[in-house]
Enzyme design. Structure first.
Site, PDB file in Angstrom:
ATOM      1  N   SER A   1      30.771  43.414  38.483  1.00  0.00           N
ATOM      2  CA  SER A   1      29.981  44.171  37.505  1.00  0.00           C
ATOM      3  C   SER A   1      29.228  43.276  36.523  1.00  0.00           C
ATOM      4  O   SER A   1      28.156  43.643  36.040  1.00  0.00           O
ATOM      5  CB  SER A   1      30.910  45.124  36.745  1.00  0.00           C
ATOM      6  N   THR A   2      29.762  42.101  36.202  1.00  0.00           N
ATOM      7  CA  THR A   2      29.070  41.210  35.256  1.00  0.00           C
ATOM      8  C   THR A   2      27.907  40.504  35.951  1.00  0.00           C
ATOM      9  O   THR A   2      26.799  40.409  35.405  1.00  0.00           O
ATOM     10  CB  THR A   2      30.054  40.188  34.662  1.00  0.00           C
TER      11      THR A   2
ATOM     12  N   GLY B   1      30.782  36.144  37.922  1.00  0.00           N
ATOM     13  CA  GLY B   1      31.810  36.617  37.001  1.00  0.00           C
ATOM     14  C   GLY B   1      33.142  35.927  37.270  1.00  0.00           C
ATOM     15  O   GLY B   1      33.259  35.072  38.146  1.00  0.00           O
ATOM     16  N   ALA B   2      34.143  36.306  36.491  1.00  0.00           N
ATOM     17  CA  ALA B   2      35.489  35.753  36.678  1.00  0.00           C
ATOM     18  C   ALA B   2      36.496  36.808  36.258  1.00  0.00           C
ATOM     19  O   ALA B   2      36.183  37.704  35.471  1.00  0.00           O
ATOM     20  CB  ALA B   2      35.669  34.498  35.844  1.00  0.00           C
TER      21      ALA B   2
ATOM     22  N   LYS C   1      39.197  34.168  40.454  1.00  0.00           N
ATOM     23  CA  LYS C   1      38.155  35.084  40.884  1.00  0.00           C
ATOM     24  C   LYS C   1      38.643  35.842  42.118  1.00  0.00           C
ATOM     25  O   LYS C   1      39.590  35.448  42.755  1.00  0.00           O
ATOM     26  CB  LYS C   1      36.875  34.304  41.242  1.00  0.00           C
TER      27      LYS C   1
ATOM     28  N   GLY D   1      36.985  40.967  45.697  1.00  0.00           N
ATOM     29  CA  GLY D   1      37.174  40.723  47.128  1.00  0.00           C
ATOM     30  C   GLY D   1      36.169  39.783  47.767  1.00  0.00           C
ATOM     31  O   GLY D   1      36.191  39.590  48.983  1.00  0.00           O
ATOM     32  N   ALA D   2      35.304  39.171  46.955  1.00  0.00           N
ATOM     33  CA  ALA D   2      34.249  38.325  47.534  1.00  0.00           C
ATOM     34  C   ALA D   2      34.549  36.833  47.375  1.00  0.00           C
ATOM     35  O   ALA D   2      33.662  35.999  47.483  1.00  0.00           O
ATOM     36  CB  ALA D   2      32.901  38.667  46.881  1.00  0.00           C
TER      37      ALA D   2
ATOM     38  N   GLU E   1      32.043  33.524  47.602  1.00  0.00           N
ATOM     39  CA  GLU E   1      31.759  32.987  46.256  1.00  0.00           C
ATOM     40  C   GLU E   1      32.111  31.509  46.195  1.00  0.00           C
ATOM     41  O   GLU E   1      31.361  30.699  45.629  1.00  0.00           O
ATOM     42  CB  GLU E   1      32.565  33.756  45.203  1.00  0.00           C
TER      43      GLU E   1
ATOM     44  N   LYS F   1      38.177  38.122  29.472  1.00  0.00           N
ATOM     45  CA  LYS F   1      38.379  37.189  30.583  1.00  0.00           C
ATOM     46  C   LYS F   1      38.913  35.831  30.140  1.00  0.00           C
ATOM     47  O   LYS F   1      39.437  35.075  30.945  1.00  0.00           O
ATOM     48  CB  LYS F   1      37.057  36.996  31.347  1.00  0.00           C
TER      49      LYS F   1
END
Ligand code: A5P
Length: 234
Positions: free
Chosen positions: A35-36, A90-91, A102, A106-107, A111, A129
């Protein structure tokens, strides 16, 4: 949307916009997932559309980010041996020394493949975070092949964690873009991250883990008082 949620989304966007200062025309950019990262991709798309960024190409770390980039008219390319100029991602947890967990989206494998080949790897997030030590809040996601996954799960459990297979919204196994399973390793305590990374990697069936250690060059963490900036010391 309640006020707290609105503020959280505003923080994500502020961090993403700050990271965009690293992106220039002609660059190849790694698109993160989650989302970020979406805020960064949307703003990149706007700049491409308005002609503020030209000759940009991008490598997407997930099918979702690729779809968003396509919608926005950001040209996608495959990762080449020369890598990418900058990644914005993102993290789930990150420390001031730029280590991160991370992969709750699921990526993690794509990543990490992209981040490992980035000249500049920027992590972005809201203030939730930022942690003192990895493992304070987030499980460590581990992508594993389906074959023998119960044995892989048992091996991971031997490392002293509760291992929970990731499920999708329907309660089925979550399947990554690569067709694999994700096992979430809940340690519930601070991690010896470097030792753990080596131990997880040595387990047969493990494809990749979500510990991103010594990889990021910059982090931008948005908080109510402004965007906190962290950079790797030379
Ligand atoms: C995706 O696999 C993840 O690594 C995301 O980058 C991470 O989970 C952060 O996601 P959010 O920005 O949605 O919190």
């Amino acid at each position: 949307m309640d006020e707290a949620l609105r503020e959280l989304e505003a923080q994500k966007k502020r961090a993403a916009l700050r990271a965009l200062a690293h992106v220039e025309s002609g660059m190849t950019v790694g698109l993160g997932s989650g989302s970020t990262a979406r805020y960064a991709i949307r703003e990149m798309g706007r700049r491409v559309k308005e002609g503020e960024l030209t000759h940009l190409s991008a490598v997407a770390s997930s099918e979702a980010s690729a779809a968003l980039a396509r919608d926005l008219g950001i040209p996608l390319v495959e990762l080449s041996a020369s890598g990418v100029d900058v990644v914005i991602d993102g993290a789930d947890e990150l420390t001031e020394s730029l280590d991160a967990i991370k992969g709750l989206g699921g990526a993690l494998t794509r990543e990490k493949i992209i981040a490992a080949r980035a000249k500049t790897f920027i992590l972005i997030g809201d203030e939730r975070k930022l942690v003192g030590e990895l493992g304070e809040r987030s499980p460590v996601p581990v992508e594993v092949i389906r074959f023998g996954w119960r044995a892989t799960l048992a091996d991971l459990g031997e490392l002293g964690c509760e291992v929970i297979p990731r499920q999708d919204d329907r309660g089925d196994f979550f399947v990554s873009d690569n067709g694999h399973l994700v096992l979430d390793c809940h340690f519930g305590r601070r991690l010896r991250a470097h030792e753990l990374a080596a131990e997880v990697r040595a387990i047969p069936g493990v494809i990749e883990h979500g510990l991103f250690l010594g990889m990021a060059t910059h982090a931008y963490v948005a908080a109510p008082e402004g965007v906190l900036e962290f950079a790797r010391r030379a």
